[in-house]
Design a protein around this motif. Structure first.
Motif, PDB file in Angstrom:
ATOM      1  N   ASP A 287       0.841  -1.181   0.000  1.00 29.62           N
ATOM      2  CA  ASP A 287       0.000   0.000   0.000  1.00 29.62           C
ATOM      3  C   ASP A 287       0.890   1.250   0.000  1.00 29.62           C
ATOM      4  OD1 ASP A 287      -1.895   1.919   0.305  1.00 29.62           O
ATOM      5  OD2 ASP A 287      -2.698   1.193   2.212  1.00 29.62           O
ATOM      6  N   PRO A 288       0.784   2.111  -1.024  1.00 32.51           N
ATOM      7  CA  PRO A 288       1.615   3.329  -1.048  1.00 32.51           C
ATOM      8  C   PRO A 288       1.408   4.190   0.193  1.00 32.51           C
ATOM      9  CG  PRO A 288       0.571   2.971  -3.181  1.00 32.51           C
ATOM     10  CD  PRO A 288      -0.041   1.990  -2.234  1.00 32.51           C
ATOM     11  N   TYR A 289       0.212   4.144   0.734  1.00 30.84           N
ATOM     12  CA  TYR A 289      -0.060   4.951   1.916  1.00 30.84           C
ATOM     13  C   TYR A 289       0.742   4.467   3.111  1.00 30.84           C
ATOM     14  CZ  TYR A 289      -2.734   7.876   5.102  1.00 30.84           C
ATOM     15  OH  TYR A 289      -3.099   8.821   6.020  1.00 30.84           O
ATOM     16  N   ILE A 290       1.007   3.165   3.174  1.00 31.55           N
ATOM     17  CA  ILE A 290       1.854   2.637   4.241  1.00 31.55           C
ATOM     18  C   ILE A 290       3.263   3.227   4.126  1.00 31.55           C
ATOM     19  CG2 ILE A 290       3.040   0.559   5.053  1.00 31.55           C
ATOM     20  CD1 ILE A 290       0.308   0.727   6.154  1.00 31.55           C
ATOM     21  N   LEU A 291       3.752   3.399   2.880  1.00 38.27           N
ATOM     22  CA  LEU A 291       5.063   4.005   2.688  1.00 38.27           C
ATOM     23  C   LEU A 291       5.074   5.451   3.190  1.00 38.27           C
ATOM     24  CD1 LEU A 291       5.958   2.642  -0.873  1.00 38.27           C
ATOM     25  CD2 LEU A 291       6.604   1.723   1.370  1.00 38.27           C
ATOM     26  N   LEU A 292       3.964   6.172   2.956  1.00 36.33           N
ATOM     27  CA  LEU A 292       3.856   7.529   3.481  1.00 36.33           C
ATOM     28  C   LEU A 292       3.838   7.531   5.003  1.00 36.33           C
ATOM     29  CD1 LEU A 292       1.256   9.201   1.072  1.00 36.33           C
ATOM     30  CD2 LEU A 292       3.696   9.696   1.254  1.00 36.33           C
TER      31      LEU A 292
END
Length: 336
Positions: free
Chosen positions: A4-9
């Motif tokens: 999930d890209p949001y997890i990277l954020l």
């Protein structure tokens, strides 16, 4: 297996808090902004939820009761059972975070997405996730008071007042004003989604900054984190099996079983993070760590399961109420 890209954020925000934590006046400003962001988040949740359409979904009450039981009964019981892992595998603070993870409501967006991929009962998944999020505003703090008590970071009558003021009041205000703001939110889902996620990033930065200032991260080692991941993998596997075969034992059709499995086995990052910030204060960084790890794990595992379910030969047999086509609850872009 998607990351999930949001997890990277979120991880980037944690790194920023580790390198440049908010201190003194900056901490006060960040705390005030975080409080406002939490209130705004739950205002948006209230404004998104159509009460009339949610009530239409009550006709499938057996499915919704099953999902709520998995979310707020079975999950917490498993969390309590994990108490035996302290201190052999988990430290007490990590266990408190794991137990809190089992108390938060289910997801909305990802439950809908995975149910759709697996050819399940999508309207039921929409309603089940929405009912869980709504119930969680009241049930999660009450369960935290009963199961975590003062050891959960200082839960008290003051915490309960904060929950009411920061979560419940804005949610009710959103419901009351939905008639006037609902259309705007529906027309600007992308912008609202950015505001939504940005608010959560602010909450994470504030929580982890407080953790750094108070030296909480010295309590966590790589071995303990690995043990936490293993425990959460077992927890997720148990819930996926219980929701699938338990629904079969309750004589639900395949489409309903898919919705129950995806709505009943997952936990909401979007709801859990703000609640943890209110309930745990300076200890929120350790409290939300298990939830953040579980969130990514459930996305990866459920994506694989959904793709395999999409190839099932069984016909879709779930009900398709006429009102379902009008249901749009929780379909805004946000991280659950």
């Amino acid at each position: 297996m998607p990351i999930d890209p949001y997890i990277l954020l979120l991880l980037g925000t944690v790194g920023l808090a580790a390198l440049l934590p908010a201190r003194d006046t900056a901490a006060d400003v960040a705390s005030g902004a975080s409080t406002a962001a939490i209130a705004f988040l739950f205002f948006l949740y209230g404004a998104r939820l159509s009460t009339r359409e949610a009530m239409d979904g009550l006709r499938h009450w057996r499915l919704h009761v099953t999902v709520l039981a998995c979310t707020f009964v079975v999950f917490p019981l498993l969390g309590l059972a994990a108490r035996g892992l302290v201190p052999v595998l988990l430290t007490h603070p990590l266990y408190q975070g794991l137990l809190f993870l089992t108390l938060v409501p289910s997801t909305i967006q990802s439950s809908i997405a995975f149910t759709s991929i697996a050819r399940g009962n999508v309207p039921a998944a929409i309603c089940a996730g929405s009912f869980s999020s709504l119930a969680g505003i009241v049930i999660t703090p009450l369960l935290a008071a009963a199961l975590l008590g003062n050891s959960g970071g200082g839960f008290s009558a003051d915490s309960l007042v904060k929950i009411v003021l920061q979560l419940l009041v804005p949610f009710v205000a959103g419901q009351l004003l939905r008639r006037w703001v609902g259309g705007f939110i529906a027309r600007h889902k992308r912008i609202v989604g950015y505001v939504d996620r940005g608010s959560i990033l602010l909450v994470v930065y504030t929580a982890f900054s407080e953790g750094m200032v108070h030296g909480i991260w010295h309590q966590v080692s790589a071995v303990r984190l690995a043990a936490l991941l293993a425990v959460e993998a077992v927890l997720l596997a148990v819930m996926l099996l219980l929701t699938w075969y338990g629904a079969k034992a309750l004589r639900f059709g395949r489409a309903d079983r898919v919705a129950i499995q995806f709505a009943g086995s997952k936990k909401s990052l979007a709801s859990g993070l703000p609640m943890a910030s209110v309930l745990f204060g300076a200890h929120a960084s350790l409290a939300v760590l298990p939830l953040m790890l579980f969130h990514q794990m459930q996305l990866m595992v459920c994506a694989v399961i959904a793709k395999r379910r999409s190839r099932d030969p069984e016909p879709v047999s779930g009900p398709a109420p006429a009102a379902a086509s009008r249901i749009s609850v929780g379909t805004g872009t946000r991280s659950d």
